[in-house]
Write an enzyme that holds these catalytic residues in place. Structure first.
Site, PDB file in Angstrom:
ATOM      1  N   CYS A 129      48.362  47.702  43.923  1.00 60.02           N
ATOM      2  CA  CYS A 129      46.023  49.079  43.833  1.00 60.02           C
ATOM      3  C   CYS A 129      46.297  49.333  43.037  1.00 60.02           C
ATOM      4  O   CYS A 129      46.896  50.403  42.860  1.00 60.02           O
ATOM      5  CB  CYS A 129      46.028  49.090  45.347  1.00 60.02           C
ATOM      6  SG  CYS A 129      44.673  49.419  45.255  1.00 60.02           S
ATOM      7  N   HIS A 131      43.361  50.824  41.677  1.00 51.80           N
ATOM      8  CA  HIS A 131      42.433  51.824  42.215  1.00 51.80           C
ATOM      9  C   HIS A 131      43.035  53.255  43.019  1.00 51.80           C
ATOM     10  O   HIS A 131      43.278  53.608  43.128  1.00 51.80           O
ATOM     11  CB  HIS A 131      41.128  51.070  42.450  1.00 51.80           C
ATOM     12  CG  HIS A 131      40.648  50.824  43.916  1.00 51.80           C
ATOM     13  ND1 HIS A 131      40.759  49.773  43.548  1.00 51.80           N
ATOM     14  CD2 HIS A 131      41.299  51.209  45.259  1.00 51.80           C
ATOM     15  CE1 HIS A 131      40.781  48.717  44.704  1.00 51.80           C
ATOM     16  NE2 HIS A 131      41.353  50.124  45.674  1.00 51.80           N
ATOM     17  N   HIS A 249      42.300  37.177  46.628  1.00 54.64           N
ATOM     18  CA  HIS A 249      41.116  38.047  45.674  1.00 54.64           C
ATOM     19  C   HIS A 249      40.215  37.343  45.030  1.00 54.64           C
ATOM     20  O   HIS A 249      40.310  36.428  45.172  1.00 54.64           O
ATOM     21  CB  HIS A 249      41.591  39.244  45.361  1.00 54.64           C
ATOM     22  CG  HIS A 249      42.620  40.379  45.357  1.00 54.64           C
ATOM     23  ND1 HIS A 249      43.586  40.604  45.825  1.00 54.64           N
ATOM     24  CD2 HIS A 249      41.887  41.901  46.322  1.00 54.64           C
ATOM     25  CE1 HIS A 249      44.086  41.545  46.295  1.00 54.64           C
ATOM     26  NE2 HIS A 249      42.867  42.400  46.256  1.00 54.64           N
ATOM     27  N   ASP A 274      35.241  45.540  48.040  1.00 53.54           N
ATOM     28  CA  ASP A 274      36.097  46.599  47.259  1.00 53.54           C
ATOM     29  C   ASP A 274      34.860  47.461  46.516  1.00 53.54           C
ATOM     30  O   ASP A 274      34.336  47.251  45.567  1.00 53.54           O
ATOM     31  CB  ASP A 274      36.660  46.534  46.217  1.00 53.54           C
ATOM     32  CG  ASP A 274      37.125  46.757  45.798  1.00 53.54           C
ATOM     33  OD1 ASP A 274      37.275  48.376  45.878  1.00 53.54           O
ATOM     34  OD2 ASP A 274      38.962  46.812  45.010  1.00 53.54           O
ATOM     35  N   CYS A 278      37.707  47.359  40.985  1.00 50.18           N
ATOM     36  CA  CYS A 278      38.968  46.977  41.460  1.00 50.18           C
ATOM     37  C   CYS A 278      39.685  46.489  40.240  1.00 50.18           C
ATOM     38  O   CYS A 278      39.566  45.686  39.079  1.00 50.18           O
ATOM     39  CB  CYS A 278      38.517  45.609  41.782  1.00 50.18           C
ATOM     40  SG  CYS A 278      40.086  44.453  42.256  1.00 50.18           S
ATOM     41  N   GLY A 279      40.965  47.632  40.111  1.00 52.13           N
ATOM     42  CA  GLY A 279      41.729  47.371  38.417  1.00 52.13           C
ATOM     43  C   GLY A 279      42.791  46.624  38.664  1.00 52.13           C
ATOM     44  O   GLY A 279      42.561  45.582  37.468  1.00 52.13           O
ATOM     45  N   THR A 280      42.711  45.572  39.457  1.00 46.33           N
ATOM     46  CA  THR A 280      43.693  44.159  39.768  1.00 46.33           C
ATOM     47  C   THR A 280      42.807  43.552  39.017  1.00 46.33           C
ATOM     48  O   THR A 280      43.149  42.562  38.576  1.00 46.33           O
ATOM     49  CB  THR A 280      44.396  43.832  40.630  1.00 46.33           C
ATOM     50  OG1 THR A 280      43.848  43.700  41.892  1.00 46.33           O
ATOM     51  CG2 THR A 280      45.439  45.058  41.004  1.00 46.33           C
TER      52      THR A 280
END
Length: 333
Positions: A129, A131, A249, A274, A278-280
């Site tokens: 994760c 973020h 996701h 989210d 969403c960083g990923t």
């Protein structure tokens, strides 16, 4: 245990196995004690449960709850087995809600890392994760554990580098990421054939461009229904990531905004959306853009979330591997 630290073992032994009827909102201690009793965990089996801090760190649009030094929970406990009661106590009602992501801090197997971390949400532990990592870095700064500079953090999917800048922003160099399948089709009831890319960004994503409901905050219910249907169809048709890993996701993209190259809606495990970009998910997007030649190495992509918050960053190619290192910048407070 320090003089001012709560004795959770004593609380757990004495507390009734429910939080109903309290004259005040239940504290995390109340909920932990209730969870202990509800799951029938013998206090004698708990060797050293110390929750020193309860910190709320707020990346734009999403709460992050961290419980530090919650360790040695039961015998050989892990966050996904015996310690799952702690995840539920911190994340679920009445202390939390479905959009919160938690961080279980643990000692890293690599001495170069400032900490190890396992992130978790309302249903399970997460592979990664970013973020959450941004919120974690700001929390470690708040606790006096780190200052500005580059810090290594070990996650279940590998070690990442997080840079805390003097201006308070956090930049995360992710694990190697890549597009696994381009233009994968899936038949979705009530929506027909949906085409998307499957990519690894630290979690597995199915990325959809310009299909389904408009990517706009006014269409949250429709977007949730659409992405939930896609998620279920992928499972029903056994469409997976590499090594048959679950695609957990779903990310759908709309047109550019004033401040970003694209706006997204991301459905997370547990069916919450989210609030961050969403960083990923942004890492997975960069992987697809790199693979398609639509974004040059070193150029910056700006990704907006469904509520308008933004992450930005370029990527670097890893030689002879077909993977990239996404470099994601965001902020928390």
């Amino acid at each position: 245990m320090g003089q001012d630290e709560p004795d959770l073992l004593a609380l757990a032994a004495a507390f009734e196995p429910q939080t109903e009827g309290l004259s005040r909102p239940p504290s995390v201690l109340d909920v932990v004690a209730a969870e202990l009793a509800r799951d029938g965990i013998a206090v004698a089996e708990l060797r050293a449960l110390q929750v020193e801090y309860e910190v709320i760190s707020r990346p734009p649009g999403l709460l992050r709850r961290l419980s530090t030094k919650a360790r040695e929970i039961a015998k050989a406990a892990t966050p996904e087995t015996e310690a799952d009661w702690l995840r539920r106590a911190l994340i679920l009602e009445p202390r939390g809600f479905e959009a919160i992501v938690g961080a279980y801090l643990c000692e890293s197997a690599d001495s170069s890392c400032v900490t190890g971390v396992v992130f978790f949400n309302n249903v399970a532990c997460l592979n990664s994760c970013l973020h959450g990592t941004i919120g974690l870095v700001k929390t470690l700064e708040h606790l006096g554990r780190i200052t500005s500079g580059v810090h290594k953090i070990e996650t279940p999917v590998g070690i990442i580098d997080a840079t805390l800048s003097p201006d308070g922003t956090v930049t995360v160099a992710n694990v190697p990421c890549y597009r696994f399948i381009e233009n994968q089709q899936v038949e979705v009831p009530n929506y027909g054939t949906i085409t998307g890319d499957i990519a690894w960004g630290g979690n597995w994503f199915f990325l959809i461009q310009d299909q389904g409901p408009p990517v706009h905050f006014d269409h949250l219910d429709e977007l949730t229904g659409f992405t939930s249907a896609v998620s279920q169809a992928l499972q029903d048709q056994q469409i997976t990531g590499e090594n048959n890993e679950l695609i957990d996701h779903i990310e759908t993209f709309g047109p550019p905004t004033v401040e970003a190259d694209s706006q997204n809606f991301v459905l997370c495990p547990g069916k919450a959306y989210d609030r961050s970009p969403c960083g990923t998910g942004t890492s997975a997007k960069l992987s697809c853009l790199a693979a398609s030649g639509k974004l040059a190495e070193g150029d910056t992509w700006r990704q907006a979330s469904i509520i308008g918050t933004t992450f930005s960053g370029p990527y670097t190619r890893l030689p002879n591997s077909g993977t990239i290192t996404p470099i994601i910048t965001g902020s928390a407070h």
